[in-house]
Design a protein around this motif. Structure first.
Motif, PDB file in Angstrom:
ATOM      1  N   PRO A   1       0.807  -1.224   0.000  1.00 44.08           N
ATOM      2  CA  PRO A   1       0.000   0.000   0.000  1.00 44.08           C
ATOM      3  C   PRO A   1       0.845   1.282   0.000  1.00 44.08           C
ATOM      4  CG  PRO A   1      -0.349  -1.275   2.017  1.00 44.08           C
ATOM      5  CD  PRO A   1       0.598  -2.055   1.183  1.00 44.08           C
ATOM      6  N   ILE A   2       2.123   1.174   0.360  1.00 39.24           N
ATOM      7  CA  ILE A   2       2.983   2.362   0.317  1.00 39.24           C
ATOM      8  C   ILE A   2       3.281   2.725  -1.132  1.00 39.24           C
ATOM      9  CG2 ILE A   2       5.284   3.243   0.912  1.00 39.24           C
ATOM     10  CD1 ILE A   2       5.217   1.611   3.388  1.00 39.24           C
ATOM     11  N   ASP A   3       3.317   1.701  -1.963  1.00 40.55           N
ATOM     12  CA  ASP A   3       3.709   1.908  -3.345  1.00 40.55           C
ATOM     13  C   ASP A   3       2.654   1.275  -4.253  1.00 40.55           C
ATOM     14  OD1 ASP A   3       5.176   2.510  -5.513  1.00 40.55           O
ATOM     15  OD2 ASP A   3       6.528   0.793  -5.346  1.00 40.55           O
ATOM     16  N   PRO A   4       1.437   1.856  -4.292  1.00 37.86           N
ATOM     17  CA  PRO A   4       0.346   1.200  -5.020  1.00 37.86           C
ATOM     18  C   PRO A   4       0.592   1.204  -6.526  1.00 37.86           C
ATOM     19  CG  PRO A   4      -0.323   3.365  -4.256  1.00 37.86           C
ATOM     20  CD  PRO A   4       1.047   3.143  -3.726  1.00 37.86           C
ATOM     21  N   PRO A   5       0.046   0.208  -7.230  1.00 37.48           N
ATOM     22  CA  PRO A   5       0.212   0.147  -8.685  1.00 37.48           C
ATOM     23  C   PRO A   5      -0.414   1.372  -9.360  1.00 37.48           C
ATOM     24  CG  PRO A   5      -0.713  -1.890  -7.824  1.00 37.48           C
ATOM     25  CD  PRO A   5      -0.750  -0.898  -6.717  1.00 37.48           C
ATOM     26  N   SER A   6       0.083   1.693 -10.532  1.00 34.95           N
ATOM     27  CA  SER A   6      -0.455   2.838 -11.269  1.00 34.95           C
ATOM     28  C   SER A   6      -1.823   2.485 -11.834  1.00 34.95           C
ATOM     29  CB  SER A   6       0.503   3.193 -12.406  1.00 34.95           C
ATOM     30  OG  SER A   6       0.623   2.060 -13.253  1.00 34.95           O
ATOM     31  N   GLY A   7      -2.542   3.501 -12.258  1.00 38.74           N
ATOM     32  CA  GLY A   7      -3.839   3.274 -12.886  1.00 38.74           C
ATOM     33  C   GLY A   7      -4.794   2.633 -11.912  1.00 38.74           C
TER      34      GLY A   7
END
Lengths: 296, 331, 325
Positions: free
Chosen positions: C276-282
């Motif tokens: 959740p710190i680095d969520p996927p794009s789009g």
């Protein structure tokens, strides 16, 4: 709605099961007996002491205890280098030791508990500040700082209590912080907040009762710690000032005659050892008995 | 009977407590064949975890284990020493726990731990061991296995850790895997994946699998056979279809009514329940252990112990004085 | 038309994660832009994997955690404006673990009576009477009044927690996994109790659960969360019969109902829940999605109302013009 699951309730009263548990804990019994005996001796010192602890009689100096062939029942533990009755000094010395132990532990307990509980409960900046203060405090050598302060201010009972009180809060803070952190994550704290409890109410009714057994254990450790530190300071001549009959001072005064009159340091030394051991035994017992998982 | 991986006969576990002797497990027979999945199902405190620990000889020190027979792959391991058992645990039977963090060492990388296992049990050299470890991680569906080997357990998610745990258990190609609530700590989506993985690997390696769980949904989907435990005894056993389609013991029937099943239980309608509590197993116990909570209890239930009776060509058995015909009527 | 009990608008909650002394802080978006409405008498279930933000959202609604942005209204009043005690009279929680939700140092009577004392009731006879009435309501015997939590079983403890939540008769109850720490046979008792109490006291529930069989049984509406976003929300029957979002579909497929013939489902979800710190794009779900399209990785999907439901997915964006109401 039917009542669907049942568990047998404890038949015995809460008090009954507590006494049963205490009875099962021998260390605690021995410790408490010694501690309460010392407290009684300290309180009843004027009644128990056979002589005035300050009365000097140079004719009778360095009398050995009763078990020595030269000893007499007049002075059960003999006399010191100024001819003062050693038993009486020992009895009055219990007052000094307990006063310093309890006084210092109260001051440091108050400081450490407030800091630790605040840090554990509020976290964030408060925690950062407290943790920093603990680190600062831990990097100061207690004995050296105490020596320096006493050397500057001058030794007296009040000074020793205050100095030790202001130096020994670190363990309180560390333990209270970690136990508060642990309790804070329990759902009953969240439930109390959701029920509308104020912060002070949450702290007093939900957090404190569950950290108090740790507090008692640390208090006993710190009482013992302060007693030993006082003895050390007095031994170095920078604690309680003569002619007050502190046990540490008695060891210090006896050290010059250690080789020929060994009882001069053995008797107060053993007294110190027994008291500190007893306090620690009692603390252990309190921790074992008050742990909530043992209640059933 | 060369297919039999595990055969346990008359297992009892007693634990001395301050209040008296706790008869935690009482006379359990279980067996698992190659490629078979035995699910032991029951509620907390029924003795299902102790049973699995007893098979691995991992019971707590003060527990007393009594056994008539303990055969692993046809050979008796009943009299094995501590050392021999320890060798077997890593190689011939493996165990998977609910929380993989408890069985993975946080101080070493995944690779280190896997290589060490292989060196110890299969006497492989480092390079070969690392290679096999990598292939095993890939087999359990872990991508970038090379990188994972250099990671520490805490750097992995719960699902990944459980996969690593399974890979480690499989390294020495055990004959038997015992999984104690392997998916209880995981999300539903991950749970399905892990169970699927276990099932695939089991048929690939032709292993026996004992799965301990309280989740009847898991049991229904993965089990070949089911043993229902209650208060230290097996109260009913049979194939998964027998247990779910035609439960005989009142406790099994009660459990089935407690869970909402889409299509069967109507939303909002009250669910079934089993009133009462599991009896205390401290001291001697006579009669049916479910008697206090049973709807069909009679005086006879409390007078003597009830034997496990065999039904439907011996694969299904249940511990109740009511026979099959009568049971069909009371249901 | 029943009254709107909870109205959350664009609720976001960020946590800052410290990465050590010199690396600065990172933002974790636990809840990001959630809209939610719950009407009186409804049972709204929040479902999703761990880390999807459902517990954080519940804490915000309970007023235990301030939201970073957005607003939450309870019974038409912003929770920021509600005084602490009034908030506590309106909404109450029931927690998952009845072993951690009861203070081990207090008696059952004192635990259930606490909400009343906090509200300023001082007469101990009044408190005792009301506590005992509530204990009776949740099926606890009166003799447990002076017992300590560790003398009770898990099911009884959960009844105590329910009694504590209900003693001041709140309008909304938030249950965080109310049965998942309990045994199967006790679980059904607690679920039945919650259903009965809802009818009897006219309560509104928010239920957080990962057990979708339980959700289908007890909830009237279901909201599916993924990585802090609401991805689908609909009436229970609509959602379970015809899930639209690929994530909802995967979630429903992974439910293991006790049907031996069905085997273990293959959800094709891929192993890991994103960080959740680095969520996927789009679209945050695109790395695990079975129906992923090229533009899913680029643009976040818009929310739509399709076939009587709220759904946030590119699949329904294209024909949203026809379906939107």
């Amino acid at each position: 709605m039917p009542i669907t699951d049942e568990v047998k309730l404890d038949d015995g009263s809460k008090l009954g099961s507590l006494t049963k548990k205490i009875r099962g804990h021998q260390g605690m019994i021995i410790g408490s007996v010694i501690v309460f005996a010392v407290i009684a001796i300290a309180l009843l010192a004027p009644l128990l002491a056979p002589h005035d602890p300050y009365e000097q009689d140079l004719m009778k100096r360095l009398l050995p205890p009763f078990w020595d062939s030269r000893g007499s029942w007049e002075h059960i533990f003999g006399t010191d280098h100024l001819g003062r009755d050693y038993l009486s000094r020992l009895i009055y010395g219990a007052r000094i030791s307990l006063l310093i132990g309890i006084g210092a532990a109260l001051i440091s307990g108050l400081i450490g508990t407030i800091m630790g509980v605040m840090a554990g409960y509020f976290g964030g900046r408060v925690d950062m500040v407290v943790t920093f203060l603990i680190t600062v405090r831990l990097s100061m050598p207690v004995v050296l700082v105490a020596l320096a302060v006493v050397a500057i201010v001058g030794g007296s009972l009040q000074v020793v209590i205050t100095v030790l009180g202001l130096l020994l809060w670190d363990r309180f803070a560390v333990v209270m912080r970690s136990s508060t952190l642990q309790i804070r994550s329990m759902d009953y704290v969240a439930a109390a907040q959701a029920v509308g409890c104020s912060v002070s109410r949450v702290l007093m009714t939900e957090v404190m009762p569950n950290v108090v057994n740790n507090l008692i254990v640390i208090t006993t450790i710190e009482i013992a710690h302060a007693i030993i530190l006082e003895a050390a300071l007095s031994f170095l001549g920078l604690g309680v000032q003569p002619p007050l009959p502190s046990w540490g001072l008695m060891v210090s005064e006896g050290k010059d005659m250690m080789l020929f009159e060994p009882w001069l340091i053995t008797i107060p030394g053993v007294a110190l050892f027994l008291l500190v051991l007893a306090i620690n035994l009692m603390g252990d017992g309190v921790r074992d008995i008050t742990a909530p998982e043992n209640r059933n | 009977m060369s297919d039999r991986v595990l055969d346990v006969k008359n297992l009892s576990i007693d634990i001395p407590l301050a209040e008296g002797m706790l008869h935690a497990v009482d006379g359990i027979d279980i067996h698992v064949d190659k490629g078979e999945t035995l699910c032991i199902v029951g509620e907390s405190g029924c003795g299902k975890s102790l049973t699995s620990l007893a098979v691995m000889d991992l019971l707590p020190k003060k527990a007393i284990r009594r056994l008539e027979r303990l055969d692993l792959a046809g050979a008796s391991i009943l009299d094995y020493s501590e050392q021999q058992m320890s060798d077997i645990r890593g190689s011939k039977m493996g165990m998977i726990f609910q929380e993989p963090m408890t069985s993975l060492n946080p101080a070493f990388t995944i690779g280190n731990q896997m290589v060490e296992t292989l060196q110890r049990h299969r006497k492989m050299n480092r390079v070969a061991a690392r290679d096999l470890a990598k292939r095993m991680l890939e087999k359990v569906g872990i991508t970038a296995a090379d990188q994972r080997l250099n990671q520490y357990p805490h750097q992995l998610s719960g699902g990944l850790r459980q996969r690593v745990m399974i890979a480690m258990t499989l390294l020495c190609e055990p004959e038997l895997i015992i999984a104690d609530e392997p998916t209880t700590a995981l999300d539903v989506t991950i749970q399905a994946q892990i169970l699927l993985l276990l099932q695939e690997l089991q048929s690939e390696f032709d292993m026996g699998l004992i799965l301990i769980t309280h989740d009847l949904g898991v049991v229904a989907r993965i089990a070949t056979r089911v043993a229902v435990m209650y208060a230290g005894q097996i109260v009913e056993q049979g194939t998964v279809k027998q247990i779910f389609d035609n439960p005989m013991h009142p406790y099994t029937r009660g459990l089935m009514r407690c869970i909402p099943v889409p299509g069967k239980t109507k939303p909002g309608e009250p669910l079934g329940s089993i009133p009462g509590m599991v009896p205390s197993l401290v001291g001697k116990f006579t009669g049916c252990r479910f008697a206090e909570r049973c709807d069909h209890v009679t005086d006879a239930c409390r007078q003597s112990d009830i034997e496990l009776r065999a039904e439907s060509g011996k694969t299904q058995g249940y511990r109740c004085i009511i026979d099959a015909k009568e049971m069909a009527k009371v249901a | 038309m029943s009254a709107v009990m909870i109205n959350a608008k664009n609720v976001t909650r960020n946590f800052s994660i410290s990465r050590g002394m010199f690396r600065g802080k990172q933002i974790l978006r636990a809840v990001s832009g959630v809209d939610l409405t719950v009407k009186k008498g409804e049972v709204l279930a929040l479902v999703g994997e761990s880390g999807c933000g459902k517990t954080t959202l519940a804490k915000i609604i309970l007023g235990l955690l301030p939201q970073t942005t957005g607003s939450v209204d309870l019974c038409g009043q912003s929770i920021m404006d509600l005084p602490r005690l009034e908030l506590a009279r309106t909404i109450q929680p029931i927690f998952q673990d009845p072993y951690s939700s009861l203070n081990p140092r207090k008696t059952i009577g004192s635990i259930i009576g606490l909400p009343m004392r906090v509200q300023g009731v001082e007469n101990s006879a009044t408190i005792r009477r009301k506590v005992q009435k509530t204990m009776d309501l949740v099926g606890l015997a009166a003799r447990h009044y002076n017992a300590y939590p560790n003398q009770l079983s898990g099911g009884q403890r959960q009844r105590v927690a329910i009694a504590r939540a209900l003693v001041n008769r709140p309008q909304i109850v938030v249950c965080d996994e109310p049965t998942s720490a309990l045994d199967v046979s006790v679980q059904s008792q607690i679920l039945n109790l919650l259903s009965d109490l809802r009818k009897e006291l006219n309560l509104t529930y928010i239920i957080i659960s990962h057990n979708l069989a339980v959700v289908e049984h007890i909830a009237t509406r279901v909201a599916v969360m993924y990585l802090g976003r609401l991805v689908e929300e609909a009436k229970t029957s609509i959602l379970f019969n015809n899930p639209h979002h690929p994530y909802t579909r995967a979630l429903l497929e992974s439910v293991l109902t006790p049907e031996p013939d069905l085997g273990i489902p293959n959800t094709q979800l891929g192993a890991s829940y994103p960080n959740p710190i680095d969520p996927p794009s789009g679209c945050a779900f695109h790395p695990r999605c079975a129906q992923v399209m090229p533009h899913c990785a680029m643009t976040p999907p818009l929310s739509n109302n399709v076939n009587g439901r709220f759904v946030e997915c590119h699949i329904y964006n294209d024909d949203s013009a026809e379906n939107a109401d």
